[in-house]
Design a protein around this motif. Sequence first.
Motif, PDB file in Angstrom:
ATOM      1  N   ARG A  76       0.869  -1.181   0.000  1.00  0.00           N
ATOM      2  CA  ARG A  76       0.000   0.000   0.000  1.00  0.00           C
ATOM      3  C   ARG A  76       0.907   1.233   0.000  1.00  0.00           C
ATOM      4  O   ARG A  76       1.665   1.459   0.933  1.00  0.00           O
ATOM      5  CB  ARG A  76      -0.913   0.015   1.222  1.00  0.00           C
ATOM      6  CG  ARG A  76      -1.831   1.241   1.273  1.00  0.00           C
ATOM      7  CD  ARG A  76      -2.845   1.149   2.385  1.00  0.00           C
ATOM      8  NE  ARG A  76      -3.805   0.092   2.165  1.00  0.00           N
ATOM      9  CZ  ARG A  76      -4.879   0.189   1.371  1.00  0.00           C
ATOM     10  NH1 ARG A  76      -5.123   1.307   0.711  1.00  0.00           N
ATOM     11  NH2 ARG A  76      -5.709  -0.819   1.235  1.00  0.00           N
ATOM     12  N   PHE A  77       0.830   2.016  -1.069  1.00  0.00           N
ATOM     13  CA  PHE A  77       1.665   3.210  -1.207  1.00  0.00           C
ATOM     14  C   PHE A  77       0.897   4.457  -0.769  1.00  0.00           C
ATOM     15  O   PHE A  77      -0.281   4.615  -1.100  1.00  0.00           O
ATOM     16  CB  PHE A  77       2.119   3.377  -2.662  1.00  0.00           C
ATOM     17  CG  PHE A  77       3.118   2.340  -3.086  1.00  0.00           C
ATOM     18  CD1 PHE A  77       4.468   2.533  -2.855  1.00  0.00           C
ATOM     19  CD2 PHE A  77       2.703   1.162  -3.693  1.00  0.00           C
ATOM     20  CE1 PHE A  77       5.398   1.577  -3.235  1.00  0.00           C
ATOM     21  CE2 PHE A  77       3.617   0.195  -4.078  1.00  0.00           C
ATOM     22  CZ  PHE A  77       4.967   0.396  -3.850  1.00  0.00           C
ATOM     23  N   PHE A  78       1.588   5.337  -0.055  1.00  0.00           N
ATOM     24  CA  PHE A  78       0.989   6.555   0.484  1.00  0.00           C
ATOM     25  C   PHE A  78       1.582   7.789  -0.188  1.00  0.00           C
ATOM     26  O   PHE A  78       2.774   7.820  -0.494  1.00  0.00           O
ATOM     27  CB  PHE A  78       1.215   6.644   1.998  1.00  0.00           C
ATOM     28  CG  PHE A  78       0.482   5.585   2.759  1.00  0.00           C
ATOM     29  CD1 PHE A  78      -0.794   5.814   3.237  1.00  0.00           C
ATOM     30  CD2 PHE A  78       1.058   4.338   2.960  1.00  0.00           C
ATOM     31  CE1 PHE A  78      -1.493   4.827   3.914  1.00  0.00           C
ATOM     32  CE2 PHE A  78       0.376   3.342   3.638  1.00  0.00           C
ATOM     33  CZ  PHE A  78      -0.903   3.583   4.109  1.00  0.00           C
ATOM     34  N   THR A  79       0.724   8.788  -0.385  1.00  0.00           N
ATOM     35  CA  THR A  79       1.171  10.093  -0.872  1.00  0.00           C
ATOM     36  C   THR A  79       0.478  11.192  -0.057  1.00  0.00           C
ATOM     37  O   THR A  79      -0.595  10.972   0.507  1.00  0.00           O
ATOM     38  CB  THR A  79       0.834  10.309  -2.371  1.00  0.00           C
ATOM     39  OG1 THR A  79      -0.566  10.110  -2.549  1.00  0.00           O
ATOM     40  CG2 THR A  79       1.610   9.358  -3.249  1.00  0.00           C
ATOM     41  N   VAL A  80       1.113  12.343  -0.012  1.00  0.00           N
ATOM     42  CA  VAL A  80       0.556  13.487   0.709  1.00  0.00           C
ATOM     43  C   VAL A  80      -0.433  14.195  -0.212  1.00  0.00           C
ATOM     44  O   VAL A  80      -0.105  14.486  -1.370  1.00  0.00           O
ATOM     45  CB  VAL A  80       1.674  14.460   1.151  1.00  0.00           C
ATOM     46  CG1 VAL A  80       1.084  15.657   1.892  1.00  0.00           C
ATOM     47  CG2 VAL A  80       2.701  13.736   2.027  1.00  0.00           C
ATOM     48  N   THR A  81      -1.633  14.456   0.273  1.00  0.00           N
ATOM     49  CA  THR A  81      -2.649  15.169  -0.517  1.00  0.00           C
ATOM     50  C   THR A  81      -2.359  16.673  -0.514  1.00  0.00           C
ATOM     51  O   THR A  81      -1.505  17.146   0.245  1.00  0.00           O
ATOM     52  CB  THR A  81      -4.047  14.948   0.071  1.00  0.00           C
ATOM     53  OG1 THR A  81      -4.077  15.543   1.378  1.00  0.00           O
ATOM     54  CG2 THR A  81      -4.404  13.469   0.156  1.00  0.00           C
TER      55      THR A  81
END
Length: 113
Positions: A76-81
């Motif tokens: 599961r990859f996360f990015t900053v909104t």
Amino acid sequence: MGKNHLGEFEEVVMLTVAILHGEAYGVAIIEEMESRLKRSVSIGSLQVVLKRLEEKGYLKSEMGEATSVRGGKRKRFFTVTNVGKDMLRTSKEQRMQLWNALPDVALEFAGLK
């Protein structure tokens, strides 16, 4: 604390996700934090914060492709909104205002000058 406040660990996690830029998943986030901060982080505490930051709208995630390296498990990859980026800017500005407000005598007393 209200919804529009970042805790110290939340801020560190968000900054680390931003540093990893597109490659931020659980183990990578932990390794980056431990490498940069010399700080031990459990996967459980990280998962709680990642979920909370997603609920606040500061991070978003998506599942990557399955790979044989992980026995077919997906990451599961996360990015900053954009909302998260605004919160990081606000947090940085607040901290800088506090640091800039310190009188020289307080810096000397604290051994920071």
